[in-house]
Scaffold this motif. Structure first.
Motif, PDB file in Angstrom:
ATOM      1  N   ASP A 101      60.163  46.335  35.621  1.00 11.45           N
ATOM      2  CA  ASP A 101      60.639  45.097  36.426  1.00 11.45           C
ATOM      3  C   ASP A 101      60.904  45.491  37.889  1.00 11.45           C
ATOM      4  N   GLY A 102      60.375  44.278  38.611  1.00  8.07           N
ATOM      5  CA  GLY A 102      60.374  43.917  39.465  1.00  8.07           C
ATOM      6  C   GLY A 102      58.552  43.676  40.494  1.00  8.07           C
ATOM      7  N   LEU A 103      58.131  44.703  39.809  1.00 15.77           N
ATOM      8  CA  LEU A 103      56.682  44.886  40.255  1.00 15.77           C
ATOM      9  C   LEU A 103      56.017  43.539  40.525  1.00 15.77           C
ATOM     10  N   PHE A 104      56.479  42.389  39.404  1.00 14.34           N
ATOM     11  CA  PHE A 104      55.252  40.849  39.157  1.00 14.34           C
ATOM     12  C   PHE A 104      56.374  40.319  39.662  1.00 14.34           C
ATOM     13  N   PRO A 105      57.326  40.119  40.415  1.00 12.94           N
ATOM     14  CA  PRO A 105      58.457  38.864  40.942  1.00 12.94           C
ATOM     15  C   PRO A 105      58.218  38.046  40.384  1.00 12.94           C
TER      16      PRO A 105
ATOM     17  N   CYS B 170      47.136  37.648  34.643  1.00 11.30           N
ATOM     18  CA  CYS B 170      46.283  38.797  34.495  1.00 11.30           C
ATOM     19  C   CYS B 170      46.780  39.322  36.382  1.00 11.30           C
ATOM     20  N   ASP B 171      47.144  40.720  36.219  1.00 12.14           N
ATOM     21  CA  ASP B 171      47.559  40.963  37.558  1.00 12.14           C
ATOM     22  C   ASP B 171      47.255  42.891  37.058  1.00 12.14           C
ATOM     23  N   PHE B 172      46.250  43.323  37.980  1.00 14.65           N
ATOM     24  CA  PHE B 172      46.699  44.767  38.053  1.00 14.65           C
ATOM     25  C   PHE B 172      47.210  45.467  38.960  1.00 14.65           C
ATOM     26  N   ILE B 173      47.048  46.965  39.279  1.00 13.17           N
ATOM     27  CA  ILE B 173      47.269  47.449  39.884  1.00 13.17           C
ATOM     28  C   ILE B 173      46.271  48.374  41.019  1.00 13.17           C
ATOM     29  N   ASP B 174      46.066  48.102  42.544  1.00 17.92           N
ATOM     30  CA  ASP B 174      44.886  48.727  43.213  1.00 17.92           C
ATOM     31  C   ASP B 174      45.297  50.051  43.351  1.00 17.92           C
ATOM     32  N   PRO B 175      44.384  50.824  42.676  1.00 17.46           N
ATOM     33  CA  PRO B 175      45.104  52.177  43.200  1.00 17.46           C
ATOM     34  C   PRO B 175      44.834  53.348  44.052  1.00 17.46           C
ATOM     35  N   THR B 176      44.030  52.180  44.806  1.00 18.30           N
ATOM     36  CA  THR B 176      44.198  53.354  46.649  1.00 18.30           C
ATOM     37  C   THR B 176      45.531  52.492  47.452  1.00 18.30           C
ATOM     38  N   THR B 177      46.746  51.906  47.075  1.00 19.81           N
ATOM     39  CA  THR B 177      47.567  51.711  47.282  1.00 19.81           C
ATOM     40  C   THR B 177      48.858  51.613  45.748  1.00 19.81           C
ATOM     41  N   GLY B 178      48.727  51.202  44.707  1.00 20.15           N
ATOM     42  CA  GLY B 178      49.907  51.203  43.762  1.00 20.15           C
ATOM     43  C   GLY B 178      50.692  50.098  43.894  1.00 20.15           C
ATOM     44  N   ALA B 179      49.880  49.525  44.790  1.00 20.83           N
ATOM     45  CA  ALA B 179      50.457  47.991  44.327  1.00 20.83           C
ATOM     46  C   ALA B 179      49.895  47.179  43.515  1.00 20.83           C
ATOM     47  N   PRO B 180      50.447  45.088  43.129  1.00 26.34           N
ATOM     48  CA  PRO B 180      49.524  44.818  42.220  1.00 26.34           C
ATOM     49  C   PRO B 180      48.646  44.095  43.166  1.00 26.34           C
ATOM     50  N   PHE B 181      47.471  43.579  43.093  1.00 26.22           N
ATOM     51  CA  PHE B 181      46.366  43.487  43.470  1.00 26.22           C
ATOM     52  C   PHE B 181      46.843  42.220  44.382  1.00 26.22           C
ATOM     53  N   SER B 182      47.131  41.180  43.168  1.00 20.09           N
ATOM     54  CA  SER B 182      46.846  39.942  43.660  1.00 20.09           C
ATOM     55  C   SER B 182      48.293  39.365  43.926  1.00 20.09           C
ATOM     56  N   SER B 183      50.025  39.701  43.263  1.00 24.38           N
ATOM     57  CA  SER B 183      50.549  39.339  43.002  1.00 24.38           C
ATOM     58  C   SER B 183      51.503  39.684  44.934  1.00 24.38           C
ATOM     59  N   ASP B 184      52.707  39.567  45.543  1.00 23.48           N
ATOM     60  CA  ASP B 184      52.954  40.072  46.410  1.00 23.48           C
ATOM     61  C   ASP B 184      54.592  40.511  45.762  1.00 23.48           C
ATOM     62  N   SER B 185      54.991  41.654  46.278  1.00 22.95           N
ATOM     63  CA  SER B 185      55.747  42.944  45.447  1.00 22.95           C
ATOM     64  C   SER B 185      55.956  43.636  46.504  1.00 22.95           C
ATOM     65  N   ALA B 186      57.161  44.189  46.790  1.00 23.15           N
ATOM     66  CA  ALA B 186      57.479  45.806  47.781  1.00 23.15           C
ATOM     67  C   ALA B 186      57.402  46.312  46.516  1.00 23.15           C
ATOM     68  N   THR B 187      56.741  46.630  45.122  1.00 25.80           N
ATOM     69  CA  THR B 187      57.544  47.288  44.684  1.00 25.80           C
ATOM     70  C   THR B 187      55.908  48.055  43.924  1.00 25.80           C
ATOM     71  N   THR B 188      55.992  49.545  43.956  1.00 21.17           N
ATOM     72  CA  THR B 188      54.131  50.100  43.806  1.00 21.17           C
ATOM     73  C   THR B 188      54.470  50.832  42.708  1.00 21.17           C
ATOM     74  N   LEU B 189      53.201  51.332  42.307  1.00 22.62           N
ATOM     75  CA  LEU B 189      52.759  52.047  41.214  1.00 22.62           C
ATOM     76  C   LEU B 189      52.082  52.352  40.819  1.00 22.62           C
ATOM     77  N   LEU B 190      52.521  53.971  41.857  1.00 20.54           N
ATOM     78  CA  LEU B 190      50.819  54.899  42.187  1.00 20.54           C
ATOM     79  C   LEU B 190      51.035  55.831  41.013  1.00 20.54           C
ATOM     80  N   ASP B 191      49.743  56.340  40.925  1.00 11.28           N
ATOM     81  CA  ASP B 191      49.135  56.981  39.722  1.00 11.28           C
ATOM     82  C   ASP B 191      50.172  58.353  39.471  1.00 11.28           C
TER      83      ASP B 191
END
Length: 188
Positions: A17-21, A79-100
């Motif tokens: 929740d919050g990863l893709f607002p 569809c969106d994916f997590i940028d592995p370098t930052t943990g942020a969604p690649f295309s969505s604007d989000s303050a939430t991250t998902l680090l590896d």
């Protein structure tokens, strides 16, 4: 590489929740796809070689995920994916991250190692020699299955500029050829 799919249940959706607002993961059928690539160097042993390899693998992961996302964009599916370098969604604007090394990856079949000073990711297939990312798709696992071969394809890479004094064919950084790829298999 190793590819796995996971149907997004309501319980799993709450974890993200919050990863893709601007997108509701509980609204329709969604699937999470994890893409893990084996590395030569354990990602728990900090070294210059590991960092160079990690950067090269992250670039490959991003290119593979861009092609995967484009497939669904053309089909009119989110569809969106997590940028592995930052943990942020690649295309969505989000303050939430998902680090590896995020605990939420435990629910997707990964192990998060507590190393005292930091955390690291491990998986059953590659152990600590792994770099990964994940994609979130508004589609069922069956619909996603058709696009999974895109994640197993070789990705053309742009060659880095060669430092002066290096011979042609020699590069100071790791390239796609330096990364070990294993045939992809899918599992739930």
């Amino acid at each position: 590489c190793s590819v796995r799919t996971h149907t997004v249940t309501r319980r799993l959706a709450r974890d993200f929740d919050g990863l893709f607002p601007e997108h509701d993961l509980t609204s329709e059928s969604h699937t999470i796809v994890t893409l893990a690539m084996q590395t030569k160097h354990p990602q728990t042993a900090m070294s210059n070689e590991m960092l160079v390899e990690r950067q090269a693998v992250h670039a490959l992961l991003i290119e593979k995920m861009k092609a995967f996302k484009e497939y669904f964009d053309l089909a009119g599916l989110w569809c969106d994916f997590i940028d592995p370098t930052t943990g942020a969604p690649f295309s969505s604007d989000s303050a939430t991250t998902l680090l590896d090394c995020d605990e939420r990856y435990r629910k997707l079949g990964f192990e998060v190692l507590e190393l005292g000073c930091c955390r690291a990711l491990a998986c059953e297939q590659f152990g600590q020699c792994v770099a990964m990312t994940s994609a979130f798709v508004q589609a069922s696992e069956d619909a996603v299955a058709a696009a999974l071969p895109l994640l197993d394809r070789e990705v053309p890479t742009t060659q880095p500029l060669e430092p002066e004094g290096q011979r042609e064919g020699q590069h100071a950084s790791a390239s796609a050829a330096d990364v070990t790829e294993v045939p992809a298999g899918t599992s739930a």
